[in-house]
Design an enzyme around this catalytic site. Structure first.
Site, PDB file in Angstrom:
ATOM      1  CG  HIS A  77      -2.499  -0.684  -7.522  1.00 49.66           C
ATOM      2  ND1 HIS A  77      -3.060   0.028  -6.504  1.00 49.66           N
ATOM      3  CD2 HIS A  77      -2.481  -1.972  -7.079  1.00 49.66           C
ATOM      4  CE1 HIS A  77      -3.369  -0.765  -5.501  1.00 49.66           C
ATOM      5  NE2 HIS A  77      -3.023  -1.997  -5.829  1.00 49.66           N
ATOM      6  NE  ARG A 100      -4.222  -1.532   0.125  1.00 51.22           N
ATOM      7  CZ  ARG A 100      -4.339  -2.570  -0.682  1.00 51.22           C
ATOM      8  NH1 ARG A 100      -3.358  -2.870  -1.522  1.00 51.22           N
ATOM      9  NH2 ARG A 100      -5.420  -3.327  -0.654  1.00 51.22           N
ATOM     10  CD  GLU A 116      -2.503   3.354  -6.031  1.00 46.65           C
ATOM     11  OE1 GLU A 116      -3.495   2.750  -6.482  1.00 46.65           O
ATOM     12  OE2 GLU A 116      -1.560   2.776  -5.482  1.00 46.65           O
TER      13      GLU A 116
END
Length: 546
Positions: A282, A234, A263
């Site tokens: 990601h 994370r 993000e």
């Protein structure tokens, strides 16, 4: 009338999962719905499946008119689902926590090797018409020390693969069983030892209040010069501004990041643009196989829930009869807080495997169902150090998955059965404690509490009797029993504008040793805690966040 339930799939979903759903229900695949469109459709649906792009808000649950029975989140995180609203409307929420494990581990290893050999930078250079062999000399992985920070599903899989590459692997996870680590040749060490000894650091911890920005200026200062860092966990576990400073100073030679605090990150992000940083958007779970695996896992969970089966991956609490909840409410709070206290007393490196819970009551066993209390103790033990949501549905499954063995004992008391419980006691065996006074004479960490006037109280720590309300947070101090100690500690907290809600001192005998339990409304800063530790008669202390 068609008796089949209707399942709305609001985002792209693997075909294998769709096939499972279609064998059981009517499936409506409607992607890119606006919030208004979703609210209109939902009243005709029994289940909803989403990924991360659809917000399942309170308005959605209200618009369902009570028909929506289950929401399936195809992935791990459930930030986009209003859990409180789901529970209030009797809707179960399930996720898919296991299918992404191998994909995330493989991506971590991909970033590790790409970073070590400057693959991304060299690729960009040659596509720009350059040929810079000398500039992109890399480093070997064989014989290097990798610190895996977080030894859960993904972390342990990364460790296995890194061992195969010839790396020496150590790990930090204060709640991972040491025997599980030893089984794959990994040594569990303290946080400071891990980051100071490592040539490479790979992050695999959940984002919790305890891990937020855990890699900060202070942590980077303890690392080897030239360390390399990978993060597929994370974004928030790294202080990104501090990482830029560490890169510029040469403390961190390179970083490879798949996740970010925000993000997508800003286009002008200094971290993303840094020449010694490799980044991906990601992609940890983005393999064909993982996407299919998630689809199957969530489809099975949703179908099972619609059939009325208990879902092991449920992330919100089931509905509890009002009369039972009303009677047990303060004991439910007490149970969770005793779990939270107990696990925070465990010293790093000790794996929590054996927990004994004792209930003292005047009621016969058939008149006291302790399942919800056990679930809340498990919740308190696991949630502070994990991203898992624990409730009555998944508590035992979650404990078993983590190798946590819970035993229960009941003490039948004489007296009126009007009050459900006299006290609850939680003991953790075979661990070391960061607060030695919490160890009982039989060698376990022991905390005990009871409910007074509807408010949970901590009444025993180790062998010391105390009495402090479990509201806010707690400071425990072991001290030499002498006059003026309460005033000294209270003065330090007052100077730092920390409000004391309650204070209690338990002692073995006059002028011997005592434990002071202090309830505080705010978290004291490091300076305040340091001042308390510097009071000459204070032998040890610990701050416990509730």
């Amino acid at each position: 009338m068609d008796a089949k339930p209707t399942i709305l799939v609001a985002e792209k979903f693997g075909q294998a999962g769709l096939d499972l759903l279609k064998n059981f229900a009517n499936v409506d695949c409607s992607y890119n719905l606006t919030q208004d469109e979703l609210c209109t459709k939902i009243s005709l649906c029994d289940a909803l499946i989403v990924r991360s792009g659809t917000k399942v808000t309170r308005e959605v649950f209200e618009s369902s008119g009570g028909r929506l029975k289950v929401v399936g989140r195809a992935g791990v995180g459930i930030d986009n689902v209003d859990l409180s609203a789901a529970t209030e409307h009797g809707c179960l929420v399930v996720n898919a926590p296991t299918a992404n494990t191998v994909a995330a581990a493989e991506h971590g290893i991909s970033l590790l090797t790409a970073m070590a050999r400057n693959v991304a930078q060299a690729d960009a250079s040659i596509k720009a018409g350059k040929w810079q062999r000398n500039k992109y000399v890399g480093v070997s992985l064989v014989g290097k020390k990798l610190a895996v920070m977080g030894f859960g599903k993904v972390g342990s899989e990364v460790a296995r693969r890194a061992k195969g590459l010839g790396m020496h692997v150590i790990a930090h996870d204060p709640y991972a069983p040491a025997d599980r680590a030893r089984a794959i040749g990994v040594q569990l060490v303290s946080f400071d030892e891990a980051i100071s000894a490592a040539d490479f650091i790979s992050l695999h911890m959940p984002l919790t209040p305890a891990t937020s920005k855990i890699l900060n200026d202070e942590a980077f200062a303890k690392m080897k010069k030239g360390v390399r860092i990978v993060n597929v966990a994370r974004g928030g576990v790294i202080d990104e501004e501090a990482l830029v400073r560490a890169l510029d100073a040469g403390i961190v030679a390179q970083a490879a990041l798949d996740v970010f605090t925000e993000e997508p990150p800003p286009k002008d992000s200094k971290l993303v643009q840094h020449e010694n940083v490799t980044v991906t958007p990601h992609l940890g779970a983005s393999t064909i196989e993982a996407q299919e695996g998630v689809a199957i896992e969530i489809a099975e969970a949703v179908v099972g829930a619609l059939k009325g089966e208990l879902a092991a991956t449920a992330v919100n609490a089931p509905m509890v009869p009002a009369e039972v909840l009303s009677e047990l409410a303060p004991f439910v709070v007490l149970a969770e807080k005793l779990g939270r206290l107990a696990v925070q007393l465990v010293a790093g490196g000790s794996g929590v495997k054996s927990v004994k819970v004792t209930y003292a009551s005047s009621r016969v066993p058939d008149d006291l169902d302790t399942r919800v209390l056990r679930a809340m103790i498990i919740k308190g033990l696991i949630e502070p150090i994990s991203s898992v949501f624990v409730n009555l549905v998944n508590a035992d499954f979650t404990a078993k998955q983590r190798g946590l063995h819970i035993t229960e004992e009941r003490i039948l008391l004489d007296g009126s059965p009007e009050n459900p419980l006299e006290f609850i006691q939680v003991q953790i065996a075979n661990v070391e404690s960061k607060f030695a006074s919490a160890i009982s004479i039989t060698g376990e960490i022991k905390v005990e509490g009871m409910v007074k006037d509807g408010i949970p109280h901590l009444t025993k720590v180790g062998s010391f009797d105390v009495d402090v309300t479990l509201e806010g947070s707690v400071i425990l101090c072991r001290q030499v029993d002498q006059p003026g100690m309460i005033g000294k500690v209270g003065s330090v907290l007052g100077e730092e504008n920390v409000n004391v809600s309650f204070m209690s001192v338990g002692r073995i005998a006059p002028r011997k040793h005592a434990v002071m339990a202090i309830g505080v409304d705010e978290e004291p800063n490091k300076e305040a805690l340091k001042k308390i530790g510097n009071i000459p008669a204070i032998e040890e202390f610990v701050f416990l966040k509730l």
